[in-house]
Design an enzyme around this catalytic site. Structure first.
Site, PDB file in Angstrom:
ATOM      1  N   GLY A 115     -42.297   5.602 -21.932  1.00  0.00           N
ATOM      2  CA  GLY A 115     -40.967   6.052 -20.381  1.00  0.00           C
ATOM      3  C   GLY A 115     -41.384   6.457 -19.206  1.00  0.00           C
ATOM      4  O   GLY A 115     -42.448   6.374 -19.281  1.00  0.00           O
ATOM      5  N   CYS A 116     -39.492   7.062 -19.301  1.00  0.00           N
ATOM      6  CA  CYS A 116     -40.011   7.013 -17.165  1.00  0.00           C
ATOM      7  C   CYS A 116     -41.176   8.121 -17.124  1.00  0.00           C
ATOM      8  O   CYS A 116     -41.465   8.336 -15.942  1.00  0.00           O
ATOM      9  CB  CYS A 116     -39.491   6.522 -15.884  1.00  0.00           C
ATOM     10  SG  CYS A 116     -37.764   6.989 -17.499  1.00  0.00           S
TER      11      CYS A 116
END
Length: 309
Positions: A115-116
């Site tokens: 995930g970012c």
């Protein structure tokens, strides 16, 4: 002969970014699905099993269902959703964390793309744990600024609407209940005892991210100065082609200078008593589609930066 890849969910933000990157990739052919069959399970299944690599750019539940469609044992799935990031049967797709991570990715058939926000946090914290600088019981906190593209099509439309609310002109903190979907991933990958106190903030620019982790030196297991920490992290990532380590001399650090790139820079700031580690990158690049392409390159036996620099 080019490697065949398929993007399931190519109409979403990450899917569109992936398609753009792969269209310029010299070693791959994108298998395309016609618009009228985009949700046709039989056609999706046919294309998935024809591909060497399948990217899932879908909501979590849809990603779990899509995995069941792949019956070809030679097809590698790279899932960009949250669904499999803490699943021990899936390889976590962050090759720079260690040679073992990279080697597992090369041979994996099931890869969970990071995930970012988690990318920024893990890039800073994982080496601290591995080098013995902090223990798994360290009371970690983090705040993370992101461009509004991180919220997908709905948030992009809100921010780019002609008559949007003036509240969108200022940074907005969200995830106030400390239940952000990236928290399990942050804890699982780094091995910390409890998730960090995490404050994500969406800002009025399209893409870019800065994830900041404050540190108190008196709580370290291994005592290091700021300069020593900088040297240790520089050494840790010395072989990484998309991650660099440094400091900012101007006393200001923007959160979007690496927008439209696939790189991450880890800044070591502060002083010998109180330090901050700040990961600056693009939430759509190293935080999403760029990382997915990097993982694909490794699976296909290519240089990991092919099509990314």
């Amino acid at each position: 002969m080019k490697h065949k890849v398929y993007i399931d969910g190519q109409a979403g933000t990450t899917g569109l970014q992936l398609r753009q990157k792969l269209q310029n990739h010299k070693d791959v052919e994108i298998l395309l699905i016609s618009e009228e069959l985009r949700k046709d399970e039989a056609e999706r299944k046919r294309l998935m099993n024809e591909a060497e690599v399948v990217f899932l750019c879908l909501p979590d539940d849809a990603a779990r269902e899509a995995v069941k469609l792949v019956e070809n044992p030679n097809t590698c799935i790279i899932d960009a959703s949250t669904a499999h990031r803490t699943d021990p049967d899936w390889v976590y797709g962050f090759p720079e964390l260690s040679p073992l991570h990279k080697e597992k990715i090369r041979h994996a058939k099931r890869i969970a793309n990071p995930g970012c926000h988690a990318t920024g946090f893990i890039a800073a914290v994982y080496p601290l744990i591995r080098l013995g600088i902090i223990g798994t019981d360290y009371p970690l906190t983090a705040h993370s600024l992101t461009g509004y593209s991180g919220g997908g099509k709905a948030m992009i439309a809100e921010y780019e609407a002609e008559n949007r609310s003036p509240l969108f002109d200022s940074p907005r903190q969200y995830g106030l209940g400390q239940q952000h979907k990236h928290l399990p991933e942050m804890q699982y990958v780094t091995g910390i005892d409890t998730p960090p106190v995490f404050c994500p903030i969406v800002v009025d620019y399209y893409s870019g991210m800065a994830t900041c982790i404050p540190l108190i030196a008196s709580l370290f297991k291994k005592k290091v100065t700021k300069d020593e920490l900088l040297a240790l992290l520089t050494e840790y990532y010395k072989d990484a082609k998309l991650i660099s380590v440094g400091t900012e001399e101007t006393n200001f650090l923007a959160s979007n200078p690496l927008s439209d790139t696939n790189e991450l820079k880890l800044y070591v700031e502060g002083n010998d008593e109180r330090m901050t580690l700040i990961s600056v990158f693009d939430n759509l690049g190293k935080g999403a589609s760029g990382a997915a392409v990097e993982n694909m390159n490794l699976v296909l036996g290519l240089d990991e930066t092919t099509g990314l620099l």
